[in-house]
Enzyme design. Structure first.
Site, PDB file in Angstrom:
ATOM      1  N   SER A  69       0.917  -1.281  -0.126  1.00  0.00           N
ATOM      2  CA  SER A  69       0.054   0.120  -0.085  1.00  0.00           C
ATOM      3  C   SER A  69       0.806   1.198  -0.254  1.00  0.00           C
ATOM      4  O   SER A  69       0.450   2.520   0.031  1.00  0.00           O
ATOM      5  CB  SER A  69      -1.139   0.076   1.293  1.00  0.00           C
ATOM      6  OG  SER A  69      -2.311  -0.768   0.921  1.00  0.00           O
ATOM      7  N   GLU A 169      -5.351  -3.366  -6.314  1.00  0.00           N
ATOM      8  CA  GLU A 169      -5.162  -4.200  -5.116  1.00  0.00           C
ATOM      9  C   GLU A 169      -6.115  -5.343  -5.469  1.00  0.00           C
ATOM     10  O   GLU A 169      -5.821  -6.286  -4.758  1.00  0.00           O
ATOM     11  CB  GLU A 169      -5.995  -3.308  -4.048  1.00  0.00           C
ATOM     12  CG  GLU A 169      -5.193  -2.043  -3.599  1.00  0.00           C
ATOM     13  CD  GLU A 169      -4.309  -2.414  -2.508  1.00  0.00           C
ATOM     14  OE1 GLU A 169      -4.254  -3.668  -2.272  1.00  0.00           O
ATOM     15  OE2 GLU A 169      -3.366  -1.763  -2.109  1.00  0.00           O
TER      16      GLU A 169
END
Length: 299
Positions: A69, A169
């Protein structure tokens, strides 16, 4: 009189030492201490730090690590570029169909609103992505820009060719080994953060907003930020946390950001820990210790 004189001299010395604190990074001392610290840790560790835009230390700084992330930070810079190219404002509303709100992923947006069609201001989606590290928000931003290729090309055009934004993601959730493709070197990411924190690359409004989000990051206070929690030091950062791979190791625990000292001197720092055999908590504590070692070598 002698006592007053001694007190005056001591006061001057204290003022000199405090005033001088934060004027240089003792690279040799810091690198030696860091090497000793990480020597017996069973994980791949990369560290980079740039103090006041010039003093640079690095350990495995040119080796590649999965960003996880952390890549939401360079992604946010690509979003700003997209807005400029397409005459969009951060207050513009973005439609999010419920099909884009995935269930089996980390998502405060989903937890707050449920799986429904949504309309949110772009600045709110950036908030969820950077501050809360929301995976659905991240993929909504990629979709808005037309995919990861656009974001990757923007970062490359800025001169940071060792930062690679490849997979969404959702794609990483489907195949955790794709996490290794979203990669960078610690030194390149540190240079990117340093550039962000020292150049007027945005309008005042956009620049201030991204900095506000970085400085209000709600994840990873047990990492880079830990040594500064009870101080008046300012930290802006973005974390990354990975799944456990088939070897039973955490793909990555990361944190990158910038530190602004009380005397307004600043430094950028990037710490990546890949393939850790330890728990997330223990691995995070390594980052906190590394952060403290570097801070204590600023003189």
């Amino acid at each position: 009189m002698i006592r007053i004189f001694i007190i005056t001299i001591l006061s001057c010395l204290v003022y000199f030492v405090v005033g001088a604190k934060g004027t240089r990074l003792n690279i040799e001392s810091a690198e030696k201490e860091l090497q000793n610290y990480i020597e017996n840790i069973d994980a791949r560790i990369g560290i980079a730090c740039i103090y006041e835009g010039k003093d640079t230390l690095q350990i495995n700084g040119n080796k590649e690590f999965p960003m996880l992330s952390v890549y939401k930070f360079p992604q946010s810079i690509a979003v700003i570029n997209y807005c400029r190219e397409n005459q969009k404002d951060l207050n513009d509303t973005v439609f999010i169909p419920k099909s884009d709100i995935k269930e089996n992923t980390y998502s405060p947006i989903r937890d707050k609103f449920g799986i429904i069609d949504l309309k949110l201001p772009l600045k709110d989606i950036l908030y969820y992505s950077l501050v809360e590290s929301d995976n659905n928000a991240c993929d909504v931003l990629y979709k808005l820009m037309g995919g990861t290729n656009y974001a990757d090309s923007i970062i490359t055009k800025m001169g940071f060719s060792d930062i690679h934004l490849i997979n969404t993601e959702d794609e990483m959730h489907e195949d955790i080994y794709l996490s290794y493709q979203n990669r960078c070197t610690p030194l390149e990411m540190c240079k990117f953060v340093d550039y962000f924190n020292s150049q007027p690359i945005f309008s005042d409004k956009e620049y201030s907003y991204i900095k506000f989000l970085m400085e209000n990051c709600r994840t990873g206070n047990d990492r880079l930020a830990k040594p500064f929690l009870s101080t008046n030091v300012t930290i802006g950062h973005k974390t990354g946390t990975g799944d456990v791979n088939s070897q039973g190791r955490i793909i990555g625990i990361n944190d990158v950001g910038y530190i602004i000292l009380p005397n307004k001197n600043k430094y950028s720092i990037a710490v990546f820990i890949a393939d850790s055999k330890y728990t997330p908590e223990t691995t995070s504590s390594f980052i906190a210790d590394i952060s403290e070692i570097i801070w204590h070598n600023i003189q």
